[in-house]
Design a protein around this motif. Structure first.
Motif, PDB file in Angstrom:
ATOM      1  N   PRO A 100       0.799  -1.239   0.000  1.00 41.68           N
ATOM      2  CA  PRO A 100       0.000   0.000   0.000  1.00 41.68           C
ATOM      3  C   PRO A 100       0.827   1.282   0.000  1.00 41.68           C
ATOM      4  O   PRO A 100       0.838   2.038   0.972  1.00 41.68           O
ATOM      5  N   TYR A 101       1.498   1.554  -1.118  1.00 38.21           N
ATOM      6  CA  TYR A 101       2.364   2.734  -1.177  1.00 38.21           C
ATOM      7  C   TYR A 101       1.646   3.976  -1.708  1.00 38.21           C
ATOM      8  O   TYR A 101       2.192   5.081  -1.653  1.00 38.21           O
ATOM      9  N   LEU A 102       0.436   3.792  -2.259  1.00 37.60           N
ATOM     10  CA  LEU A 102      -0.433   4.892  -2.668  1.00 37.60           C
ATOM     11  C   LEU A 102      -1.816   4.654  -2.066  1.00 37.60           C
ATOM     12  O   LEU A 102      -2.032   3.666  -1.363  1.00 37.60           O
ATOM     13  N   SER A 103      -2.758   5.530  -2.362  1.00 37.75           N
ATOM     14  CA  SER A 103      -4.114   5.346  -1.846  1.00 37.75           C
ATOM     15  C   SER A 103      -4.729   4.074  -2.424  1.00 37.75           C
ATOM     16  O   SER A 103      -4.350   3.607  -3.506  1.00 37.75           O
ATOM     17  N   ALA A 104      -5.706   3.527  -1.714  1.00 35.72           N
ATOM     18  CA  ALA A 104      -6.373   2.308  -2.171  1.00 35.72           C
ATOM     19  C   ALA A 104      -7.013   2.527  -3.539  1.00 35.72           C
ATOM     20  O   ALA A 104      -6.946   1.649  -4.412  1.00 35.72           O
ATOM     21  N   ARG A 105      -7.613   3.673  -3.749  1.00 37.72           N
ATOM     22  CA  ARG A 105      -8.273   3.945  -5.041  1.00 37.72           C
ATOM     23  C   ARG A 105      -7.245   3.959  -6.179  1.00 37.72           C
ATOM     24  O   ARG A 105      -7.471   3.361  -7.233  1.00 37.72           O
ATOM     25  N   LYS A 106      -6.116   4.632  -5.959  1.00 38.17           N
ATOM     26  CA  LYS A 106      -5.106   4.724  -7.011  1.00 38.17           C
ATOM     27  C   LYS A 106      -4.498   3.356  -7.306  1.00 38.17           C
ATOM     28  O   LYS A 106      -4.309   2.989  -8.478  1.00 38.17           O
ATOM     29  N   LEU A 107      -4.198   2.593  -6.263  1.00 38.49           N
ATOM     30  CA  LEU A 107      -3.622   1.272  -6.475  1.00 38.49           C
ATOM     31  C   LEU A 107      -4.590   0.335  -7.181  1.00 38.49           C
ATOM     32  O   LEU A 107      -4.183  -0.457  -8.033  1.00 38.49           O
TER      33      LEU A 107
END
Length: 270
Positions: free
Chosen positions: A25-32
């Protein structure tokens, strides 16, 4: 999106739970979810069985779920991948052709010009266990600085949050990666590079050994071929180039990060 045209022999029953693809999880859940959904769909189509995409709330939870065997596939932090390969029954599938290139950035108008100007400052990073954070810790240690006394590391939860802290004046500098800058579409005039860390092996794709040696070998070949053909656009959006095999040199290059992580945990600093 074009998926694999020759699914593997079906080994699942209708009562079997879906396979699980865990992404660090290195970015937001939506972006990933936007970035990695095509890969999840490719796994499902290629293996001819359901695959779910799972995003843990933080690196610590992702690490624990990997260690507990909850994931069938992972796209994970480089040294997490080394630990998973050594200790948690995971097998390497592939790595992006582009290396991990951490950057220490400041705002364009910042008075900070050299590393020595960071003394006493606050530096934003994504997660305490991120590869980038360990690289920053090593750099500052080489300067002879003690974190928490000579300067301060501020974990923010994601690369986007780390950059936001910089933009909002909540941090004097930020540790991000070239890949994350690509994925976040950050314009070059919004930051200035203060320091480029040495590149290292990037995010790694692994699968659990329980899938079986023959199936894993087939999956590895298919994933590499897809990244160079129908899946090119998927990996271009990720800034990954194409995929290539993980070499012994890649694994070996991650061992110093594993040692730093073990020392960090043993010292109670994580």
């Amino acid at each position: 999106m074009t998926t694999a045209t020759a699914p593997f022999p079906v080994r699942s029953r209708s009562s079997d739970p879906p396979l699980v693809f865990g992404v660090i999880p290195y970015l937001s859940a939506r972006k990933l979810a936007q970035l990695y959904e095509p890969i999840r769909a490719w796994f499902a189509a290629t293996l001819a069985q359901p695959v779910t995409l799972e995003l843990a709330p933080d690196y610590r939870a992702h690490f624990a779920r990997t260690a507990g065997g909850e994931y069938d596939f992972i796209a994970t932090s480089p040294y997490f991948g080394r630990i998973a390969q050594q200790r948690h029954g995971m097998v390497g599938l592939a790595r992006p052709s582009t290396p991990l290139e951490p950057l220490l950035i400041v705002l364009p108008q910042s008075p900070i010009r050299t590393l020595s100007d960071l003394k006493g400052r606050k530096i934003a990073t994504s997660d305490p266990w991120a590869n980038l954070t360990l690289a920053a810790r090593r750099l500052f240690r080489e300067q002879g600085w003690v974190i928490g006394r000579d300067l301060y590391l501020e974990p923010t939860g994601s690369h986007a949050n780390s950059f936001a802290h910089l933009q909002q004046g909540l941090a004097d500098a930020s540790v991000v990666s070239v890949t994350a800058i690509t994925q976040l579409n950050l314009a070059a005039d919004r930051y200035r590079i203060l320091y480029r860390f040495p590149p290292s092996p990037p995010l790694l794709y692994l699968a659990h050994r329980r899938l079986g040696e023959s199936r894993l070998a087939q999956l590895r070949r298919a994933l590499l071929a897809w990244s160079a053909q129908e899946g090119q656009a998927v990996f271009a959006r990720l800034g990954h180039g194409t995929l290539q095999p993980i070499t012994d040199a890649d694994w070996d290059a991650l061992d110093p990060f594993v040692a730093d992580f073990d020392q960090l945990v043993a010292g109670g600093h994580a």
